[in-house]
Design an enzyme around this catalytic site. Structure first.
Site, mmCIF file in Angstrom:
data_model
loop_
_atom_site.group_PDB
_atom_site.id
_atom_site.type_symbol
_atom_site.label_atom_id
_atom_site.label_comp_id
_atom_site.label_asym_id
_atom_site.label_seq_id
_atom_site.Cartn_x
_atom_site.Cartn_y
_atom_site.Cartn_z
ATOM 1 N N LYS A 36 0.811 -1.067 0.103
ATOM 2 C CA LYS A 36 -0.130 -0.003 -0.253
ATOM 3 C C LYS A 36 0.881 1.291 -0.075
ATOM 4 C CE LYS A 36 -3.848 -0.117 2.323
ATOM 5 N NZ LYS A 36 -5.038 -0.091 1.213
HETATM 6 N N1 PMP Z 1 -6.823 -3.737 -3.271
HETATM 7 C C1 PMP Z 1 -6.492 -2.565 -2.805
HETATM 8 C C2 PMP Z 1 -5.877 -1.762 -3.976
HETATM 9 C C3 PMP Z 1 -6.816 -1.921 -1.691
HETATM 10 O O1 PMP Z 1 -6.354 -0.553 -1.586
HETATM 11 C C4 PMP Z 1 -7.011 -2.676 -0.631
HETATM 12 C C5 PMP Z 1 -7.586 -2.132 0.678
HETATM 13 N N2 PMP Z 1 -6.453 -2.079 1.481
HETATM 14 C C6 PMP Z 1 -7.702 -3.935 -1.088
HETATM 15 C C7 PMP Z 1 -7.450 -4.574 -2.280
HETATM 16 C C8 PMP Z 1 -8.197 -4.990 -0.023
HETATM 17 O O2 PMP Z 1 -7.193 -5.118 1.155
HETATM 18 P P1 PMP Z 1 -7.725 -5.472 2.466
HETATM 19 O O3 PMP Z 1 -8.665 -6.439 2.566
HETATM 20 O O4 PMP Z 1 -6.321 -5.859 3.166
HETATM 21 O O5 PMP Z 1 -8.091 -4.063 2.996
#
Ligand code: PMP
Length: 305
Positions: A154
């Site tokens: 991220k």
């Molecule tokens: N893809 C992206 C691009 C994201 O920003 C997120 C949010 N963090 C997710 C998928 C989902 O990840 P998570 O379940 O860990 O929040």
């Protein structure tokens, strides 16, 4: 009680946590963040932080890539987050935003020779997508791949890819974008992973489809298997499979389990929340609010009793 931030290694009122305009990460996107949910349990009068450890493990992986050496372990980060949420005193669903960044007030695009710092703050946050069944549009923007950037972390600068797609989707009358990979396979939403129901099984893009390997995605794969006896296949998905799927939904820490009602103005299934999606929404909601003892180790209670 004012909301607090953890900033410069101490807890301060949120309004006092400010950074200078020359901060390197503001210019070059070389910071990394997390999005962690705090879920209010009204019966227990408790907030549970969900899969805190996993979020901070992912954050530290991103730090490694950015050559940021934080003076905190995963355990330190978990502890300070619990303290931050305690101090902030909210009694509703929350979102914690930790961020590790290049704090040097110096220009020049690079990763090396820069100081780094960490902050975190917490805000109340309810639903991420304001629709029972959302409308998605396949984006004209492609998801970046792991030779251009780092889809599995991220890193802040990468979110321009998501922002282009999200705004395009909203301006075209959809609630969310679905990005394809460079070679035209389904990747994910602008801030969510995607699942389809095909032949009674869950199907979701694999790591090699440039996805962020979501913590919610992993949770759903495990819950579908353990609680519903449904297997998940991780594979490349053709764009056309989106339109013929029986059910489709998005997952993310902020988004939770979000049913998709239509994609590119084609109704998914019969247009209602599908039976598997509905069950997963319910199971997931119980788990994140600390109502399922089997998964309580994923939930960190915040309020001291
Ligand atoms: N893809 C992206 C691009 C994201 O920003 C997120 C949010 N963090 C997710 C998928 C989902 O990840 P998570 O379940 O860990 O929040």
């Amino acid at each position: 009680m004012p909301p607090y931030a953890f900033f410069h290694n101490e807890f301060v009122p949120l309004e006092e946590a400010k950074i200078g305009i020359m901060t390197n990460s503001l210019h070059y996107g070389n910071a990394v963040f997390e999005g962690i949910r705090g879920n209010w349990n009204s019966q227990q009068k408790q907030i549970y932080l969900f899969r805190l450890n996993d979020h901070y493990t992912r954050l530290l992986n991103g730090c490694k890539l950015l050559k940021i050496a934080l003076p905190y372990t995963v355990d330190d980060l978990c502890q300070l987050t619990v303290e931050l949420v305690q101090k902030s005193g909210f009694t509703e669903d929350l979102y914690v935003r930790p961020l590790a960044y290049k704090s040097s007030e110096a220009l020049g695009v690079r990763l090396h020779d820069l100081e780094a710092d960490f902050f975190a703050f917490v805000i109340p946050w309810g639903k991420y997508i304001d629709a029972d069944k959302c409308k998605c549009g396949v984006s004209s923007w492609r998801r970046m791949n792991s030779n251009m950037a780092s889809p599995q972390t991220k890193i802040t600068g990468q979110y321009i890819n998501s922002a282009f797609a999200k705004t395009e989707a909203i301006e075209n009358g959809f609630d969310e974008a679905i990005l394809l990979t460079e070679d035209g396979h389904v990747s994910e939403g602008s801030g969510e992973n995607i699942f389809l129901v095909i032949d009674g099984k869950l199907v979701t893009p694999a790591v090699y489809n440039s996805i962020l390997v979501g913590i919610t995605r992993g949770t759903i794969i495990e819950l579908a298997k353990n609680e519903l006896g449904i297997e998940t296949i991780e594979r490349s998905i053709e764009r056309n499979e989106l339109y013929s799927a029986r059910e489709a939904f998005l997952t993310g820490a902020a988004t939770r389990v979000q049913p998709i009602g239509e994609i590119d103005r084609r109704i998914i299934g019969d247009g209602e929340i599908g039976p598997i999606t509905g069950k997963l929404q319910k199971v997931y909601d119980d788990v994140i609010r600390g109502n399922n003892p089997k998964y309580i180790s994923w939930c960190t209670p915040v309020i001291k009793k």
